[in-house]
Scaffold this motif. Structure first.
Motif, PDB file in Angstrom:
ATOM      1  N   THR A  11       4.982 -73.043 -19.680  1.00 15.22           N
ATOM      2  CA  THR A  11       5.843 -74.043 -18.704  1.00 15.22           C
ATOM      3  C   THR A  11       6.699 -73.315 -18.266  1.00 15.22           C
ATOM      4  OG1 THR A  11       7.041 -74.265 -20.637  1.00 15.22           O
ATOM      5  CG2 THR A  11       5.203 -75.793 -20.530  1.00 15.22           C
ATOM      6  N   THR A  12       7.428 -73.969 -17.060  1.00 19.94           N
ATOM      7  CA  THR A  12       8.546 -73.261 -16.462  1.00 19.94           C
ATOM      8  C   THR A  12       9.561 -73.263 -17.358  1.00 19.94           C
ATOM      9  OG1 THR A  12       7.722 -73.947 -14.387  1.00 19.94           O
ATOM     10  CG2 THR A  12       9.942 -73.413 -14.604  1.00 19.94           C
ATOM     11  N   VAL A  13      10.019 -74.386 -18.196  1.00 23.14           N
ATOM     12  CA  VAL A  13      11.309 -74.202 -18.818  1.00 23.14           C
ATOM     13  C   VAL A  13      10.878 -74.451 -20.387  1.00 23.14           C
ATOM     14  CG1 VAL A  13      13.519 -75.472 -19.658  1.00 23.14           C
ATOM     15  CG2 VAL A  13      12.924 -75.005 -17.238  1.00 23.14           C
ATOM     16  N   LEU A  14      10.971 -73.723 -21.362  1.00 21.09           N
ATOM     17  CA  LEU A  14      10.544 -73.831 -22.668  1.00 21.09           C
ATOM     18  C   LEU A  14      11.597 -75.385 -23.174  1.00 21.09           C
ATOM     19  CD1 LEU A  14       9.830 -70.552 -24.045  1.00 21.09           C
ATOM     20  CD2 LEU A  14       8.179 -72.155 -23.679  1.00 21.09           C
ATOM     21  N   GLU A  15      11.009 -76.279 -23.723  1.00 19.23           N
ATOM     22  CA  GLU A  15      11.595 -77.003 -24.574  1.00 19.23           C
ATOM     23  C   GLU A  15      11.346 -77.664 -25.692  1.00 19.23           C
ATOM     24  OE1 GLU A  15      13.395 -80.573 -21.642  1.00 19.23           O
ATOM     25  OE2 GLU A  15      11.387 -80.103 -20.787  1.00 19.23           O
ATOM     26  N   PHE A  16       9.920 -77.233 -26.122  1.00 19.47           N
ATOM     27  CA  PHE A  16       9.445 -77.760 -27.470  1.00 19.47           C
ATOM     28  C   PHE A  16       8.442 -76.760 -27.719  1.00 19.47           C
ATOM     29  CE2 PHE A  16       9.819 -81.651 -24.289  1.00 19.47           C
ATOM     30  CZ  PHE A  16      10.932 -82.068 -25.206  1.00 19.47           C
ATOM     31  N   SER A  17       8.275 -76.617 -29.185  1.00 15.33           N
ATOM     32  CA  SER A  17       7.616 -75.664 -29.500  1.00 15.33           C
ATOM     33  C   SER A  17       6.132 -75.697 -29.211  1.00 15.33           C
ATOM     34  CB  SER A  17       7.552 -75.432 -31.384  1.00 15.33           C
ATOM     35  OG  SER A  17       7.318 -76.644 -31.736  1.00 15.33           O
ATOM     36  N   GLY A  18       5.780 -76.888 -29.112  1.00 17.29           N
ATOM     37  CA  GLY A  18       4.420 -77.178 -28.465  1.00 17.29           C
ATOM     38  C   GLY A  18       3.900 -76.641 -27.090  1.00 17.29           C
ATOM     39  N   ASP A  19       5.207 -76.278 -26.298  1.00 19.85           N
ATOM     40  CA  ASP A  19       5.130 -75.552 -25.093  1.00 19.85           C
ATOM     41  C   ASP A  19       4.660 -73.946 -25.173  1.00 19.85           C
ATOM     42  OD1 ASP A  19       5.707 -78.053 -23.997  1.00 19.85           O
ATOM     43  OD2 ASP A  19       7.993 -77.517 -23.601  1.00 19.85           O
ATOM     44  N   LEU A  20       4.875 -73.470 -26.139  1.00 18.04           N
ATOM     45  CA  LEU A  20       4.829 -71.991 -26.263  1.00 18.04           C
ATOM     46  C   LEU A  20       3.368 -71.634 -26.122  1.00 18.04           C
ATOM     47  CD1 LEU A  20       7.021 -71.618 -29.538  1.00 18.04           C
ATOM     48  CD2 LEU A  20       7.619 -70.462 -27.166  1.00 18.04           C
ATOM     49  N   ARG A  21       3.153 -70.470 -25.685  1.00 19.04           N
ATOM     50  CA  ARG A  21       2.107 -69.877 -25.161  1.00 19.04           C
ATOM     51  C   ARG A  21       2.104 -68.311 -25.591  1.00 19.04           C
ATOM     52  NH1 ARG A  21       1.503 -74.445 -25.334  1.00 19.04           N
ATOM     53  NH2 ARG A  21       0.612 -75.960 -23.734  1.00 19.04           N
ATOM     54  N   PRO A  22       0.841 -67.530 -25.837  1.00 21.59           N
ATOM     55  CA  PRO A  22       0.840 -66.177 -26.046  1.00 21.59           C
ATOM     56  C   PRO A  22       1.878 -65.415 -25.095  1.00 21.59           C
ATOM     57  CG  PRO A  22      -1.167 -66.872 -26.636  1.00 21.59           C
ATOM     58  CD  PRO A  22      -0.390 -68.043 -26.010  1.00 21.59           C
ATOM     59  N   ALA A  23       1.666 -65.883 -23.778  1.00 22.03           N
ATOM     60  CA  ALA A  23       2.276 -65.121 -22.405  1.00 22.03           C
ATOM     61  C   ALA A  23       3.859 -65.325 -22.809  1.00 22.03           C
ATOM     62  CB  ALA A  23       1.897 -65.577 -21.384  1.00 22.03           C
ATOM     63  N   ASP A  24       4.365 -66.223 -23.493  1.00 22.03           N
ATOM     64  CA  ASP A  24       5.729 -66.257 -23.766  1.00 22.03           C
ATOM     65  C   ASP A  24       6.210 -65.309 -24.736  1.00 22.03           C
ATOM     66  OD1 ASP A  24       6.468 -68.626 -22.155  1.00 22.03           O
ATOM     67  OD2 ASP A  24       5.243 -69.969 -23.811  1.00 22.03           O
ATOM     68  N   VAL A  25       5.374 -64.841 -25.706  1.00 29.77           N
ATOM     69  CA  VAL A  25       5.762 -64.067 -26.731  1.00 29.77           C
ATOM     70  C   VAL A  25       5.687 -62.450 -26.412  1.00 29.77           C
ATOM     71  CG1 VAL A  25       5.211 -63.114 -29.229  1.00 29.77           C
ATOM     72  CG2 VAL A  25       4.963 -65.632 -28.530  1.00 29.77           C
ATOM     73  N   ALA A  26       4.913 -62.142 -25.393  1.00 28.81           N
ATOM     74  CA  ALA A  26       4.833 -60.588 -25.079  1.00 28.81           C
ATOM     75  C   ALA A  26       5.955 -60.137 -24.463  1.00 28.81           C
ATOM     76  CB  ALA A  26       3.618 -60.634 -24.128  1.00 28.81           C
ATOM     77  N   PRO A  27       6.821 -60.813 -23.594  1.00 29.96           N
ATOM     78  CA  PRO A  27       7.859 -60.169 -22.896  1.00 29.96           C
ATOM     79  C   PRO A  27       8.972 -60.074 -24.179  1.00 29.96           C
ATOM     80  CG  PRO A  27       7.385 -62.103 -21.983  1.00 29.96           C
ATOM     81  CD  PRO A  27       6.306 -61.961 -22.764  1.00 29.96           C
ATOM     82  N   LEU A  28       9.035 -61.013 -24.988  1.00 36.38           N
ATOM     83  CA  LEU A  28      10.073 -61.136 -26.045  1.00 36.38           C
ATOM     84  C   LEU A  28       9.737 -59.959 -27.092  1.00 36.38           C
ATOM     85  CD1 LEU A  28      12.418 -62.426 -27.331  1.00 36.38           C
ATOM     86  CD2 LEU A  28      11.105 -64.241 -28.237  1.00 36.38           C
ATOM     87  N   ARG A  29       8.629 -59.877 -27.536  1.00 42.96           N
ATOM     88  CA  ARG A  29       8.056 -58.678 -28.353  1.00 42.96           C
ATOM     89  C   ARG A  29       8.405 -57.486 -27.770  1.00 42.96           C
ATOM     90  NH1 ARG A  29       2.328 -57.996 -30.867  1.00 42.96           N
ATOM     91  NH2 ARG A  29       2.231 -59.972 -30.141  1.00 42.96           N
ATOM     92  N   ALA A  30       8.285 -57.127 -26.293  1.00 41.02           N
ATOM     93  CA  ALA A  30       8.553 -56.013 -25.950  1.00 41.02           C
ATOM     94  C   ALA A  30       9.964 -55.521 -25.731  1.00 41.02           C
ATOM     95  CB  ALA A  30       7.975 -55.859 -24.524  1.00 41.02           C
TER      96      ALA A  30
END
Length: 156
Positions: A11-30
């Protein structure tokens, strides 16, 4: 783009945990790996400080892997399951928020870094229905009418 692709796109703006996707984690992990790696490298070899910094980096990396695993399972539920079903699915959705918020709290320590993304914000609710239920039970004072938490700089 297929309906399935739409469901699995970040999603464009994360508001809810149900909006999370693996693509959201990769940059945070790096981002976290780089910042924690820098801290570890600044510590002299063989010191307790170096061990602690390296151990924290390993723990955060494990948390990222755990969140990725949960997100793979969540994607299966989104495409093949019933996300409104009580029980395991709701527990999974809750784990997504807990795992994400743990990583975001760590990243917020580096909010002044140029690579920090405002997208990395704490998520209070799993979905719109969860937010509405909490607001109904607790009243508007529970969240001042805001369904998600503000960015570290105080913006929405």
């Amino acid at each position: 783009m297929t309906h399935r692709d739409d469901l699995l796109a970040p999603t464009t703006v994360l508001e809810f945990s149900g909006d999370l996707r693996p693509a959201d984690v990769a940059p945070l992990r790096a981002f976290l790996a780089a910042r924690l790696g820098e801290i570890a490298q600044e510590q002299p070899e063989g010191t307790d400080a170096r061990w602690a910094a390296e151990h924290l980096a390993q723990t955060i990396a494990a948390n990222c892997r755990d969140l990725d695993d949960d997100l793979v399972e969540w994607e299966l539920e989104l495409t093949e399951g019933d996300i409104a079903k009580p029980g395991h699915v709701q527990t999974l959705r809750g784990r997504l928020g807990i795992g994400w918020n743990r990583l975001v709290r760590t990243a917020q320590r580096f909010a002044g870094h140029p690579d920090y993304l405002p997208r990395w914000r704490l998520l209070r609710y799993s979905c719109v229905e969860h937010a509405e239920a909490v607001e109904q039970i607790m009243g508007d004072a529970s969240d001042a009418g805001v369904l998600h938490s503000p960015a570290p700089d105080g913006t929405q």
